[in-house]
Design an enzyme around this catalytic site. Structure first.
Site, PDB file in Angstrom:
ATOM      1  N   HIS A 101    -109.903 -15.310   4.118  1.00 20.96           N
ATOM      2  CA  HIS A 101    -109.372 -15.002   2.901  1.00 20.96           C
ATOM      3  C   HIS A 101    -107.871 -15.407   2.575  1.00 20.96           C
ATOM      4  O   HIS A 101    -107.064 -15.086   3.709  1.00 20.96           O
ATOM      5  CB  HIS A 101    -109.416 -13.279   2.450  1.00 20.96           C
ATOM      6  CG  HIS A 101    -108.744 -12.479   3.348  1.00 20.96           C
ATOM      7  ND1 HIS A 101    -109.547 -11.907   4.395  1.00 20.96           N
ATOM      8  CD2 HIS A 101    -107.596 -11.768   3.522  1.00 20.96           C
ATOM      9  CE1 HIS A 101    -108.720 -11.338   5.186  1.00 20.96           C
ATOM     10  NE2 HIS A 101    -107.588 -11.076   4.401  1.00 20.96           N
ATOM     11  N   HIS A 103    -104.060 -14.414   0.752  1.00 23.36           N
ATOM     12  CA  HIS A 103    -103.244 -13.727  -0.024  1.00 23.36           C
ATOM     13  C   HIS A 103    -102.504 -14.546  -0.915  1.00 23.36           C
ATOM     14  O   HIS A 103    -101.810 -15.452  -0.650  1.00 23.36           O
ATOM     15  CB  HIS A 103    -102.340 -12.860   0.904  1.00 23.36           C
ATOM     16  CG  HIS A 103    -102.919 -11.647   1.777  1.00 23.36           C
ATOM     17  ND1 HIS A 103    -103.209 -10.511   1.398  1.00 23.36           N
ATOM     18  CD2 HIS A 103    -103.862 -12.051   3.031  1.00 23.36           C
ATOM     19  CE1 HIS A 103    -103.684  -9.877   2.491  1.00 23.36           C
ATOM     20  NE2 HIS A 103    -104.110 -10.954   3.501  1.00 23.36           N
TER      21      HIS A 103
HETATM   22  P1  5GP Z   1    -105.878  -8.832   6.080  1.00 23.57           P
HETATM   23  O1  5GP Z   1    -105.063  -7.896   6.618  1.00 23.57           O
HETATM   24  O2  5GP Z   1    -107.071  -8.727   6.782  1.00 23.57           O
HETATM   25  O3  5GP Z   1    -105.097 -10.222   5.756  1.00 23.57           O
HETATM   26  O4  5GP Z   1    -106.184  -8.500   4.277  1.00 23.57           O
HETATM   27  C1  5GP Z   1    -107.173  -7.559   4.135  1.00 23.57           C
HETATM   28  C2  5GP Z   1    -106.672  -7.230   2.727  1.00 23.57           C
HETATM   29  O5  5GP Z   1    -107.956  -6.657   2.060  1.00 23.57           O
HETATM   30  C3  5GP Z   1    -105.724  -5.932   2.731  1.00 23.57           C
HETATM   31  O6  5GP Z   1    -104.523  -6.513   1.870  1.00 23.57           O
HETATM   32  C4  5GP Z   1    -106.420  -4.822   1.927  1.00 23.57           C
HETATM   33  O7  5GP Z   1    -105.651  -3.878   1.089  1.00 23.57           O
HETATM   34  C5  5GP Z   1    -107.481  -5.697   1.200  1.00 23.57           C
HETATM   35  N1  5GP Z   1    -108.743  -4.968   1.168  1.00 23.57           N
HETATM   36  C6  5GP Z   1    -109.413  -4.196   2.093  1.00 23.57           C
HETATM   37  N2  5GP Z   1    -110.656  -3.666   1.618  1.00 23.57           N
HETATM   38  C7  5GP Z   1    -110.786  -4.093   0.237  1.00 23.57           C
HETATM   39  C8  5GP Z   1    -111.609  -3.650  -0.701  1.00 23.57           C
HETATM   40  O8  5GP Z   1    -112.686  -3.147  -0.289  1.00 23.57           O
HETATM   41  N3  5GP Z   1    -111.605  -4.235  -1.813  1.00 23.57           N
HETATM   42  C9  5GP Z   1    -110.100  -4.995  -2.037  1.00 23.57           C
HETATM   43  N4  5GP Z   1    -110.071  -5.422  -3.338  1.00 23.57           N
HETATM   44  N5  5GP Z   1    -109.403  -5.257  -1.287  1.00 23.57           N
HETATM   45  C10 5GP Z   1    -109.375  -4.832   0.086  1.00 23.57           C
END
Ligand code: 5GP
Ligand code: ZN
Length: 139
Positions: A101, A103
């Site tokens: 993903h 951001h």
């Molecule tokens: P990472 O740390 O993997 O780069 O980012 C994961 C992101 O996904 C985090 O910012 C977290 O808040 C978001 N996230 C995790 N679970 C969910 C969810 O169930 N729904 C949404 N909309 N965001 C999520």
């Protein structure tokens, strides 16, 4: 391909509801559930890939165009003076959800978002050898 027990596979394919600001054949763009700033959004491919290295090239080349489109829409809506676009690969880099993903983080002067690192001294003695090593590992 969709992976069992992957929360972002379920979100991207509509099995779990989300606040979606954009969708096309390959991606869903949703609001992050724990935003770092208002409008913090995630670009999620519909096909599962753990990280950038597993992402199909056809999807990879479209991802930044979707990021540009969504960022422009957020900027127009929020009138934010800045936007960070970032992407984590591996736990060491802060990845917590193992479905690729991107951001999109709207930024404001003096906001509470903290994306920073210490700047180390560039090592000229080892740079040539390092560049040669890396070049040999880029296909
Ligand atoms: P990472 O740390 O993997 O780069 O980012 C994961 C992101 O996904 C985090 O910012 C977290 O808040 C978001 N996230 C995790 N679970 C969910 C969810 O169930 N729904 C949404 N909309 N965001 C999520
Ligand atoms: Zn997935």
């Amino acid at each position: 391909m969709i992976k069992d027990d992957c929360i972002f596979c379920k979100i991207a394919n509509g099995e779990i509801p989300s606040y979606s600001i954009f969708e096309d054949d390959n991606f869903k763009v949703i609001l992050d559930i724990e935003p770092s700033s208002k409008g913090h959004s995630l670009i999620i491919p519909k096909a599962h890939a753990d990280n950038l290295f597993e992402l199909d090239n056809n999807v990879a080349e479209k991802a930044l165009i979707v990021a540009k489109k969504a960022a422009a829409g957020l900027k127009k809506t929020l009138k934010c003076p800045g936007i960070n676009i970032l992407q984590n690969n591996g736990a060491a880099a802060g990845q917590t959800v193992n479905h690729y993903h991107i951001h999109i983080i709207p930024r404001y002067d003096n906001d509470n978002v903290n994306i920073s690192w210490m700047h180390e001294t560039f090592n000229k003695d080892t740079a040539d050898a390092f560049v040669n090593d890396v070049k040999s590992n880029i296909d």
